[in-house]
Design an enzyme around this catalytic site. Structure first.
Site, PDB file in Angstrom:
ATOM      1  N   ASP A   1       0.657  -1.418  -0.125  1.00 18.89           N
ATOM      2  CA  ASP A   1      -0.261   0.347   0.277  1.00 18.89           C
ATOM      3  C   ASP A   1       1.160   1.297   0.187  1.00 18.89           C
ATOM      4  OD1 ASP A   1       0.510   0.798   3.263  1.00 18.89           O
ATOM      5  OD2 ASP A   1       0.021  -1.277   3.103  1.00 18.89           O
TER       6      ASP A   1
ATOM      7  N   ASP B   1       0.447   3.472   2.121  1.00 16.69           N
ATOM      8  CA  ASP B   1       0.491   4.324   3.513  1.00 16.69           C
ATOM      9  C   ASP B   1      -0.460   5.390   3.766  1.00 16.69           C
ATOM     10  OD1 ASP B   1       1.398   4.018   6.476  1.00 16.69           O
ATOM     11  OD2 ASP B   1       2.449   6.153   6.401  1.00 16.69           O
TER      12      ASP B   1
END
Length: 290
Positions: free
Chosen positions: A208, A210
Site C-alpha cells: 500500500d 501508507d
C-alpha cells in the site's frame, strides 16, 4: 563452511514450497519460545529453515514477536544466512504496491521491544552502520528479478511500533526524512541478526501507499491482504531461487557480518556474569568460547 538458509516469513508468507524432507521442529532458547516451530528441510540440496514471524495463524503482533528467541533459534539450528520477508507500506510514488524493496537502511522508531542479547553482565556494542548484508541482498534481488518481480535495490525502512497504522502527519514526516518504506517488524530483528553474526537481508513487499497518497486514502487490512495474496506467491518464488544462487559451500562473508563480535565485547572477562554467558552460547559462543 556449509550454507544454511533461514527464511523469516512475514505477513502472507507462512510456508516454503518444495522443501525436501520437511518437518516442523521445536527449538528451545534461553530467550523463551520462538514465534512457532521451525520448518526444516532441503531445497535444491541446500539446508533451509523457515520460521513464520507471527506464528502460523498470525498470533503475534509486531510488538509481541519474540525477536530474540527467533534469531537464537535460527542460529542454534546452524543457519548462516537470514532472509527476512515482510509486508510494508510505500512512502514513494515509484515504489508501488506489488513491488519488492531490498532494504539497506533503517530508522528505528520502535520502543516496546528488547533490542539486544547483551546487557548487564556482558556488555557489547556492534556496528549497524550497514545493517544488511550486500552479498545476500544482491542474491535476493537477482532471485526476485528472475521471477519477473519489479525490484528496487536499496531503501530506508522506517520501523514503527504499531499495531496501528500511521497518522497522516507521521506519514508525511517520514517522507520528509527520506524514508522509502514503512513497516512494523524490521527492528530489532536486523540488529539482533548482526549481534548473532548472521548475514541478513530484508525483502520488503509493498502492499500500500501508507496514508500520504491523496488518491489512495487510508490503509486498511482488506487492502493489505488483497495485495499480500499476490505478493506471497512471488515471495515464495524468490525464495525458491536462492539455493541455486548461494550454493552449498559458503566462504566467510566479505562484509564481515559473520565476524561482527570480533571487537564488540566491552565487559572484562573476569567481570562477565556466567549466567549471562550461558544464555549467549549460540549467539556469541564463537567469541566468548562458551
Amino acid at each position: 563452511m556449509k550454507t544454511m538458509i533461514g527464511v523469516i516469513g512475514g505477513s502472507g508468507i507462512y510456508q516454503i514450497d518444495g522443501l525436501e524432507g520437511a518437518s516442523w521442529v521445536k527449538v528451545k532458547t534461553p530467550w523463551g519460545a520462538p514465534s512457532d516451530q521451525v520448518l526444516v528441510g532441503r531445497l535444491d540440496g541446500v539446508p533451509m529453515a523457515f520460521l513464520p514471524r507471527h506464528g502460523r495463524g498470525h498470533v503475534h503482533s509486531p510488538t509481541t514477536v519474540p525477536y530474540r528467541a527467533n534469531i537464537d533459534a535460527l542460529k542454534r539450528l546452524g543457519v548462516t544466512d537470514v532472509i527476512a520477508v515482510s509486508a510494508c507500506g510505500s512512502l514513494r510514488e515509484d515504489m508501488a504496491p506489488g513491488d519488492f524493496v531490498i532494504v539497506d537502511q533503517y530508522i528505528d522508531r520502535t520502543f516496546g521491544r528488547e533490542k539486544s542479547f547483551f546487557g548487564t553482565g556482558c556488555v557489547a556494542h556492534v556496528s549497524v552502520a550497514h545493517p544488511t548484508c550486500p552479498r545476500l541482498s544482491s542474491a535476493c534481488a537477482q532471485a526476485a528479478r528472475a521471477g519477473g518481480i519489479k525490484v528496487h535495490e536499496g531503501g530506508t525502512y522506517l520501523a514503527m511500533e504499531g499495531p496501528q497504522f500511521s497518522t497522516l502527519a507521521e506519514s508525511k514526516l517520514y517522507r520528509s526524512w527520506g524514508c522509502d518504506v514503512i513497516g512494523m517488524t524490521g527492528m530489532p530483528e536486523a540488529k539482533l541478526a548482526r549481534e548473532a553474526e548472521l548475514c541478513y537481508a530484508s525483502v520488503a513487499m509493498v502492499t500500500d501507499y501508507d496514508c500520504w497518497h491523496e488518491s489512495h486514502g487510508a490503509v486498511d487490512v482488506a487492502t493489505v491482504i488483497a495485495t499480500l495474496t499476490a505478493n506471497s506467491s512471488q515471495g515464495r518464488s524468490m525464495v525458491s531461487r536462492l539455493p541455486g544462487l548461494l550454493g552449498t559451500d559458503r566462504a566467510p562473508c566479505p562484509h564481515g557480518c559473520d565476524r561482527a563480535l570480533d571487537n564488540a565485547i566491552m565487559t572484562a572477562p573476569e567481570m562477565r556474569d556466567p549466567e549471562v554467558l550461558a544464555r549467549l552460547d549460540a549467539i556469541a559462543g564463537r567469541i566468548l568460547k562458551v
